[in-house]
Design a protein around this motif. Structure first.
Motif, mmCIF file in Angstrom:
data_model
loop_
_atom_site.group_PDB
_atom_site.id
_atom_site.type_symbol
_atom_site.label_atom_id
_atom_site.label_comp_id
_atom_site.label_asym_id
_atom_site.label_seq_id
_atom_site.Cartn_x
_atom_site.Cartn_y
_atom_site.Cartn_z
ATOM 1 N N VAL A 225 0.849 -1.191 0.000
ATOM 2 C CA VAL A 225 0.000 0.000 0.000
ATOM 3 C C VAL A 225 0.882 1.237 0.000
ATOM 4 N N LEU A 226 0.598 2.149 -0.908
ATOM 5 C CA LEU A 226 1.333 3.406 -0.967
ATOM 6 C C LEU A 226 0.651 4.391 -0.016
ATOM 7 N N LEU A 227 1.404 4.883 0.961
ATOM 8 C CA LEU A 227 0.865 5.746 2.006
ATOM 9 C C LEU A 227 1.337 7.184 1.847
ATOM 10 N N TRP A 228 0.464 8.103 2.199
ATOM 11 C CA TRP A 228 0.794 9.521 2.224
ATOM 12 C C TRP A 228 1.914 9.765 3.243
ATOM 13 N N ASP A 229 2.632 10.857 3.069
ATOM 14 C CA ASP A 229 3.803 11.109 3.904
ATOM 15 C C ASP A 229 3.413 11.783 5.225
ATOM 16 N N TYR A 230 2.688 11.034 6.047
ATOM 17 C CA TYR A 230 2.286 11.494 7.378
ATOM 18 C C TYR A 230 2.958 10.591 8.399
ATOM 19 N N MET A 231 3.939 11.117 9.108
ATOM 20 C CA MET A 231 4.807 10.283 9.933
ATOM 21 C C MET A 231 4.104 9.675 11.147
ATOM 22 N N HIS A 232 2.939 10.223 11.536
ATOM 23 C CA HIS A 232 2.256 9.707 12.719
ATOM 24 C C HIS A 232 1.200 8.648 12.381
ATOM 25 N N TYR A 233 1.045 8.347 11.110
ATOM 26 C CA TYR A 233 0.087 7.307 10.716
ATOM 27 C C TYR A 233 0.591 5.945 11.196
ATOM 28 N N ASP A 234 -0.306 5.179 11.801
ATOM 29 C CA ASP A 234 0.073 3.879 12.364
ATOM 30 C C ASP A 234 -0.440 2.753 11.459
ATOM 31 N N PRO A 235 0.463 2.089 10.716
ATOM 32 C CA PRO A 235 0.030 1.009 9.826
ATOM 33 C C PRO A 235 -0.056 -0.353 10.514
ATOM 34 N N SER A 236 0.133 -0.388 11.838
ATOM 35 C CA SER A 236 0.233 -1.677 12.526
ATOM 36 C C SER A 236 -1.076 -2.462 12.515
ATOM 37 N N ASP A 237 -2.216 -1.768 12.281
ATOM 38 C CA ASP A 237 -3.472 -2.506 12.269
ATOM 39 C C ASP A 237 -3.855 -2.989 10.874
ATOM 40 N N LEU A 238 -2.973 -2.767 9.897
ATOM 41 C CA LEU A 238 -3.211 -3.317 8.566
ATOM 42 C C LEU A 238 -2.913 -4.818 8.590
ATOM 43 N N PHE B 265 -0.490 -9.481 5.566
ATOM 44 C CA PHE B 265 0.000 -9.678 4.193
ATOM 45 C C PHE B 265 0.280 -8.347 3.494
ATOM 46 N N VAL B 266 0.206 -7.249 4.225
ATOM 47 C CA VAL B 266 0.377 -5.907 3.650
ATOM 48 C C VAL B 266 1.760 -5.357 3.973
ATOM 49 N N ASP B 267 2.433 -4.842 2.946
ATOM 50 C CA ASP B 267 3.645 -4.050 3.110
ATOM 51 C C ASP B 267 3.302 -2.600 2.792
ATOM 52 N N THR B 268 4.143 -1.677 3.201
ATOM 53 C CA THR B 268 3.868 -0.266 2.939
ATOM 54 C C THR B 268 5.090 0.445 2.392
ATOM 55 N N LEU B 269 4.837 1.380 1.525
ATOM 56 C CA LEU B 269 5.803 2.374 1.084
ATOM 57 C C LEU B 269 5.119 3.730 1.207
ATOM 58 N N HIS B 270 5.893 4.791 1.257
ATOM 59 C CA HIS B 270 5.305 6.115 1.318
ATOM 60 C C HIS B 270 5.325 6.779 -0.055
ATOM 61 N N TYR B 271 4.439 7.744 -0.204
ATOM 62 C CA TYR B 271 4.367 8.490 -1.458
ATOM 63 C C TYR B 271 5.764 8.983 -1.848
ATOM 64 N N PRO B 272 6.065 8.961 -3.125
ATOM 65 C CA PRO B 272 7.331 9.544 -3.569
ATOM 66 C C PRO B 272 7.341 11.034 -3.272
ATOM 67 N N SER B 273 8.487 11.563 -2.904
ATOM 68 C CA SER B 273 8.586 13.002 -2.649
ATOM 69 C C SER B 273 8.649 13.790 -3.948
ATOM 70 N N ASN B 274 8.821 13.084 -5.058
ATOM 71 C CA ASN B 274 8.716 13.705 -6.377
ATOM 72 C C ASN B 274 8.435 12.609 -7.390
ATOM 73 N N THR B 275 8.054 12.976 -8.578
ATOM 74 C CA THR B 275 7.663 11.999 -9.589
ATOM 75 C C THR B 275 8.846 11.272 -10.201
ATOM 76 N N TRP B 276 10.085 11.651 -9.872
ATOM 77 C CA TRP B 276 11.251 10.948 -10.394
ATOM 78 C C TRP B 276 11.345 9.532 -9.822
ATOM 79 N N HIS B 277 10.707 9.313 -8.668
ATOM 80 C CA HIS B 277 10.762 7.989 -8.048
ATOM 81 C C HIS B 277 9.809 6.988 -8.713
#
Length: 439
Positions: free
Chosen positions: A91-104, A107-119
């Motif tokens: 799951v691609l997550l917004w760049d909010y550092m206080h978001y808690d993904p532990s209740d996902l 079978f879910v992994d997470t990445l955060h939104y790219p800080s620019n479209t080059w990624h």
């Protein structure tokens, strides 16, 4: 008299100062978020993505990870249909550092939104299937050539197009659009994505018409309902109304931003006056729907000081789950947020749907809910709701006014549809893995 006038002037100045502080607070938070995105995104993309460790999995994208209730409900609904299918989902997550993904789910992994479209190239090389999981993300106003524009509407065009360039699969589930598209370049790119997608669906007939008016080939565009209706648990949720002290409890879900403040205060003041005139024993609960940096709660605390409802006004708890959402504790709800209207309507709770008609996304999706619930008389544009008609619309909140009508089979049909699509996505991933392994 002079002291009274002085107090009024002082109160006005304090209100103005509070509003400015809220605005400054919001600006500082935006700056903090931008800074935070630079602190971890490069490391995330440099290690597990670049080395291909995630290859073969599903990348699920929406405006997730910002603690925006509606988007979190859509995410959880979709993930429930991947459960038990032996496929990992990132799951691609917004760049909010206080978001808690532990209740996902596990079978879910997470990445955060790219800080620019080059990624984006790294994402394309690392995943075989891209899934857009609900939301009003078809927005030509968000699309620009700025490489640092990582709004969801901008990523939709760029990431989908790049996946198609590599011959990879794209699925779009229950999206919606602006009321009108004005950018010819955006329309051309969107038309290509639609034509080359494995599956593309819109969640309302108004967005469908927007596509038609833009000249997009509709032969591959499907209509569906919002993916939250497909949550396997939505049918079993039972509202707990008129409990506690026996008073009627009216929930209010507002747009919590400075430009809505005067309207919000007028609404709450008028509601208090209405209850007093009609001898309605009423409690009002302000319900946060956006918890990123506690934004809604701080705003609601600020405006609650401006409303004369002593001991009758409270602020509820934010929740991103169906099971403990504050809406289901209310006898009636005034809904300015789309998914608040969806939840209230789905459970047949008397409501007022207020459409933020200055917002490009809202006219389509609120109009659809009104039709779906046979509830057009309980819909009003925010710009048209004022002192002249507050009482008229408040009358429609309480019995014997009708409640929303939920069509028989709505939940079952949407659940079966979403289960079928997620099964197809898993099948696509497994086929891709076999081709890569040569087996």
């Amino acid at each position: 008299m002079e002291s009274v006038e002085a107090m009024k002037e002082l109160t006005a100045r304090l209100d103005e100062s509070n509003a400015r502080l809220v605005s400054l607070d919001q600006r500082l938070l935006r700056l903090e978020k931008k800074t935070a995105s630079l602190s971890y995104a490069n490391m995330e993309y440099a290690l597990p993505v670049a080395d291909g460790a995630l290859s073969g999995r599903v990348l699920l994208v929406g405006w997730y990870g910002a603690d925006n209730c509606g988007d979190e409900l859509m995410l959880r609904s979709i993930l429930k249909h991947f459960k038990g299918k032996n496929t990992r989902v990132t799951v691609l997550l917004w760049d909010y550092m206080h978001y808690d993904p532990s209740d996902l789910p596990e079978f879910v992994d997470t990445l955060h939104y790219p800080s620019n479209t080059w990624h984006l190239r790294q994402l394309v090389s690392s995943f075989d299937v891209l899934v857009w999981g609900g939301g009003a993300i078809l927005d030509d106003l968000q699309y620009t050539d700025d490489p640092f524009n990582f709004n969801t509407g901008n990523l939709f065009i760029r990431l989908s197009s790049m996946m198609h360039d590599e011959g990879k699969s794209v699925y779009s589930l229950g999206l919606s659009s602006n009321a009108v598209f004005t950018s010819e370049g955006y329309i051309n790119k969107l038309a290509r994505i639609v034509s080359e997608s494995e599956y593309f669906s819109l969640r309302d007939e108004h967005s469908f018409r927007t596509f038609q008016n833009a000249g997009i080939d509709m032969s591959k565009v499907h209509l569906c309902e919002d993916v939250v209706f497909g949550d396997p648990d939505i049918k079993s949720v039972v509202p707990v109304q008129n409990s506690g002290n026996g008073r009627l409890l009216v929930g209010v879900v507002l747009f919590c931003s400075e430009e809505h403040t005067e309207h919000n205060v007028c609404l709450l003041t008028a509601l208090a006056d209405y209850a007093c005139k009609r001898n309605i024993d009423l409690d009002v609960r302000l319900i946060p729907f956006f918890d990123c940096y506690g934004a809604d709660r701080r705003y609601l605390e600020m405006i609650s000081d401006r409303v004369d409802l002593p001991n009758r006004l409270s602020i509820g708890e934010y929740s991103s789950s169906l099971e403990d959402n504050e809406i289901f504790n209310c006898d009636a709800v005034i809904c300015y947020r789309y998914h608040a209207a969806l939840l209230a309507g789905a459970k047949g709770i008397r409501s007022l749907f207020v459409c933020n008609d200055s917002h490009p996304h809202y006219p389509n999706k609120i109009a659809h809910l009104a039709k779906l619930f046979d509830y057009e008389d309980n819909v009003v544009d925010e710009s048209a709701l004022n002192e002249s008609n507050f009482e008229l619309y408040f009358d429609r909140l309480f019995a014997p006014a009708p409640a929303p009508n939920v069509r028989a089979g709505l939940f079952e049909e949407t659940c079966e549809w979403l289960e079928s699509i997620c099964s197809s996505i898993v099948s696509s991933v497994k086929t891709s893995e076999k081709m890569i392994s040569g087996s």
